[in-house]
Design a protein around this motif. Structure first.
Motif, short mmCIF file in Angstrom:
data_model
loop_
_atom_site.label_atom_id
_atom_site.label_comp_id
_atom_site.label_asym_id
_atom_site.label_seq_id
_atom_site.Cartn_x
_atom_site.Cartn_y
_atom_site.Cartn_z
N ASP A 194 -9.94 -6.08 -7.20
CA ASP A 194 -10.76 -7.03 -7.45
C ASP A 194 -10.56 -7.73 -8.67
OD1 ASP A 194 -12.99 -8.87 -7.64
OD2 ASP A 194 -14.48 -7.20 -7.57
N VAL A 195 -10.34 -9.10 -8.56
CA VAL A 195 -9.77 -9.79 -9.77
C VAL A 195 -10.73 -10.70 -10.15
CG1 VAL A 195 -7.85 -10.88 -10.99
CG2 VAL A 195 -7.28 -9.18 -9.43
N PRO A 196 -11.64 -10.71 -10.84
CA PRO A 196 -12.64 -11.55 -11.37
C PRO A 196 -12.18 -12.69 -12.12
CG PRO A 196 -13.31 -9.69 -12.46
CD PRO A 196 -12.03 -9.14 -11.38
N ALA A 197 -11.12 -12.28 -12.99
CA ALA A 197 -10.58 -13.35 -13.95
C ALA A 197 -9.22 -12.62 -14.17
CB ALA A 197 -11.19 -13.40 -15.09
N TRP A 198 -8.20 -13.37 -14.60
CA TRP A 198 -6.63 -13.17 -15.05
C TRP A 198 -7.11 -12.00 -16.26
CZ3 TRP A 198 -3.24 -13.80 -11.55
CH2 TRP A 198 -2.99 -15.06 -10.91
N GLY A 199 -6.29 -11.04 -15.95
CA GLY A 199 -6.32 -10.07 -17.00
C GLY A 199 -7.43 -8.86 -16.99
N ARG A 200 -8.26 -9.11 -15.95
CA ARG A 200 -9.75 -8.12 -15.58
C ARG A 200 -9.37 -7.59 -14.15
NH1 ARG A 200 -15.20 -9.90 -15.83
NH2 ARG A 200 -15.65 -7.85 -15.22
N TYR A 201 -9.09 -6.65 -14.09
CA TYR A 201 -8.75 -5.80 -12.96
C TYR A 201 -9.62 -4.73 -12.35
CZ TYR A 201 -4.66 -8.61 -14.37
OH TYR A 201 -3.92 -9.33 -14.64
N ARG A 202 -10.37 -4.87 -11.45
CA ARG A 202 -11.45 -3.93 -10.91
C ARG A 202 -10.69 -3.05 -9.58
NH1 ARG A 202 -16.34 -3.02 -7.99
NH2 ARG A 202 -16.10 -5.02 -7.08
N LEU A 203 -10.07 -1.79 -10.08
CA LEU A 203 -9.59 -1.05 -8.83
C LEU A 203 -10.63 -0.83 -7.74
CD1 LEU A 203 -7.01 0.39 -8.01
CD2 LEU A 203 -7.89 2.53 -9.18
N LEU A 204 -10.26 -1.29 -6.29
CA LEU A 204 -11.06 -0.86 -5.44
C LEU A 204 -10.31 0.26 -4.61
CD1 LEU A 204 -11.38 -4.68 -4.15
CD2 LEU A 204 -13.06 -3.10 -4.99
N GLY A 205 -9.28 0.30 -4.59
CA GLY A 205 -8.46 1.51 -4.08
C GLY A 205 -7.00 1.45 -4.28
N ALA A 206 -6.63 2.51 -4.31
CA ALA A 206 -4.91 3.03 -4.38
C ALA A 206 -4.73 4.01 -3.20
CB ALA A 206 -4.71 3.53 -5.78
N THR A 207 -3.32 4.37 -3.31
CA THR A 207 -3.02 5.43 -2.39
C THR A 207 -3.14 6.73 -2.78
OG1 THR A 207 -1.16 6.21 -0.96
CG2 THR A 207 -0.67 5.32 -3.06
N ARG A 208 -3.52 7.60 -1.92
CA ARG A 208 -3.50 9.06 -2.44
C ARG A 208 -2.16 9.76 -2.29
NH1 ARG A 208 -8.89 11.41 0.92
NH2 ARG A 208 -10.48 9.90 -0.16
N ASP A 209 -1.40 9.22 -1.74
CA ASP A 209 -0.05 9.82 -1.48
C ASP A 209 1.11 9.11 -1.80
OD1 ASP A 209 -0.13 8.87 1.17
OD2 ASP A 209 -1.34 10.53 1.29
N ASP A 210 1.85 8.65 -0.76
CA ASP A 210 2.90 7.77 -0.74
C ASP A 210 2.48 6.22 -0.88
OD1 ASP A 210 4.33 9.79 -0.17
OD2 ASP A 210 5.07 9.45 1.79
N ALA A 211 3.37 5.57 -1.67
CA ALA A 211 2.98 4.06 -1.71
C ALA A 211 3.52 3.40 -0.41
CB ALA A 211 3.86 3.46 -2.69
N ALA A 212 3.00 2.21 0.05
CA ALA A 212 3.35 1.55 1.20
C ALA A 212 4.79 1.38 1.38
CB ALA A 212 2.61 0.25 1.37
N GLY A 213 5.62 0.91 0.36
CA GLY A 213 6.93 0.68 0.28
C GLY A 213 7.75 2.03 0.53
N GLU A 214 7.11 2.97 -0.28
CA GLU A 214 7.87 4.20 -0.08
C GLU A 214 7.91 4.77 1.41
OE1 GLU A 214 5.78 6.79 -2.63
OE2 GLU A 214 6.86 8.57 -2.55
N ALA A 215 6.79 4.50 2.01
CA ALA A 215 6.65 5.07 3.38
C ALA A 215 7.71 4.16 4.24
CB ALA A 215 5.28 4.60 4.06
N PHE A 216 7.82 2.95 4.09
CA PHE A 216 8.81 2.16 4.78
C PHE A 216 10.32 2.79 4.65
CE2 PHE A 216 5.70 -1.33 5.44
CZ PHE A 216 6.29 -1.76 6.62
N ASP A 217 10.48 2.98 3.26
CA ASP A 217 12.01 3.80 2.90
C ASP A 217 12.13 4.94 3.52
OD1 ASP A 217 12.33 1.43 1.22
OD2 ASP A 217 11.62 2.05 -0.65
N LYS A 218 10.90 5.70 3.55
CA LYS A 218 11.03 7.26 4.09
C LYS A 218 11.55 7.18 5.62
CE LYS A 218 8.93 9.95 0.41
NZ LYS A 218 7.75 10.61 -0.07
N VAL A 219 10.79 6.35 6.39
CA VAL A 219 10.80 6.09 7.83
C VAL A 219 11.93 5.61 8.08
CG1 VAL A 219 9.73 4.88 9.80
CG2 VAL A 219 8.21 6.34 8.17
#
Ligand code: KG4
Ligand code: ZN
Length: 350
Positions: free
Chosen positions: A148-173
């Motif tokens: 959630d980006v209310p302003a440039w430079g302020r980043y509220r983390l809503l969620g991240a990956t618990r394991d592989d990143a999305a691109g990493e999943a593409f690369d592994k598959v």
């Protein structure tokens, strides 16, 4: 405020330099060179030692080319913005040392930039009117961040990956399917010929919250690949089913974040945002219904590049921030301005 910024990016396997020129609020991209290191293809992934060496060999010429494209000499540059992290530390180090040497020798300003903040700023290079508040989905080979980006430079983390990143999943598959590195573009090309009804994969954690998990999906693909009696025949359908599963999860969560925050803009960034299929699905679910505008840079600016680093650096320089000569590469650099995820997402469940 500087009005010519040279950007340098060497965090992984692209050697890139870019020049931004212009007014304080609206810099224009005057030169951009991205040299992809093909050497890693034969190894099926990035070999850190080779990446560092290739950056070292190519970077001076890449910087010269970017300046030449911009039609300016080094003397016109006011500041150097360089990726400080995260990434491969040896690769980062080449860019950081080079940028420091340039800035020190020429008595210019220096700013270290977070690679993912660079990805976040990429759409702004082409779309100077893009402005928070918005929701951002940053999906690369190393990260999957819903912000959630209310302003440039302020980043509220809503969620991240618990394991592989999305691109990493593409690369592994892609590796499981016998496709070349990097996997994302290869899967997208193949998936275009795939029948979406032949296979179906689970959508991990899709129906709840903002966190991601992709490692189980990779295992599910592995099981079907092993059971296949004709992989040649099944490959495009598997690529399609896998891509559909990942994109469905990504866009469902992006949509949930848009609804939870009430923001009217959604930004896609990072290498996976090169996917036309991702941009298309996001536009279909968010823009077509009038829920939110989807902002996504062109593929050249979503893959690793120095224009986005120069743009994020431009922003930080505008705040009066400067790095000093102790600037060091950091493989695990935290995102500046990141506020941690709230412990519950109760309001956002669907
Ligand atoms: O941002 P990026 O260029 O490098 C990192 O910072 O990691 O992202 C690279 C990732 C790779 O995993 C690559 O497979 C993925 O982006 N990617 C894609 C596509 N193009 C690149 N994934 C899905 N579809 C694509 N078309
Ligand atoms: Zn990246």
């Amino acid at each position: 405020m500087a009005d010519v910024v040279l950007g340098i990016e060497t965090s992984c396997d692209e050697t890139s330099a870019a020049v931004l020129v212009g007014e304080r609020r609206r810099p224009e991209l005057a030169g951009l060179v991205i040299l992809s290191q093909d050497v890693h293809r034969v190894f099926g992934g990035v070999v850190p030692e080779l990446a560092s060496r290739a950056h070292l060999t190519a970077l001076p010429a890449v910087v010269d080319r970017a300046l030449a494209e911009a039609g300016i000499g080094w003397s016109a540059v006011d500041a150097v913005a360089v990726t400080q992290g995260p990434g491969l530390v040896g690769a980062l180090l080449v860019g950081v040392v080079f940028a420091k040497a340039l800035a020190y020798a020429g008595d210019r300003e220096l700013i270290g930039v977070h690679h993912m903040e660079g990805h976040l700023f990429a759409p702004l290079v082409e779309d100077p009117d893009l402005a928070p508040p918005f929701v951002a989905l940053l999906v690369s080979g190393g990260h999957t961040l819903l912000l959630d980006v209310p302003a440039w430079g302020r980043y509220r983390l809503l969620g991240a990956t618990r394991d592989d990143a999305a691109g990493e999943a593409f690369d592994k598959v892609a590796t499981l399917l016998g496709l070349p590195y990097p996997g994302g573009p290869a899967i997208e090309r193949l998936a275009a010929q795939g029948d979406p009804t032949r296979f179906s994969f689970p959508r991990p954690m899709r129906d709840e919250g903002f966190e991601f998990s992709f490692s189980g999906l990779k295992t599910a693909v592995l099981r079907v690949v092993r059971a296949s009696d004709d992989l040649e025949r099944d490959r495009p359908h598997l690529a399609r089913a896998f891509q559909d599963a990942v994109l469905d999860v990504l866009v469902t969560k992006l949509e949930r974040a848009v609804r939870a925050t009430g923001h009217r803009t959604a930004v896609l960034g990072g290498g996976v945002a090169c996917s036309r299929a991702l941009a298309g699905l996001a536009a279909g679910r968010l823009s077509d219904g009038g829920l939110a505008r989807v902002a996504v840079a062109s593929p050249r600016l979503n893959a690793d590049n120095a224009a986005m680093i120069a743009r994020a650096g431009w922003y930080r320089l505008g705040l009066g921030e400067r790095s000093d000569w102790t600037l060091d590469a950091r493989a695990d650099l935290p995102l500046p301005g990141l506020e941690p995820a709230p412990t519950t997402h109760g309001a956002a469940r669907s």
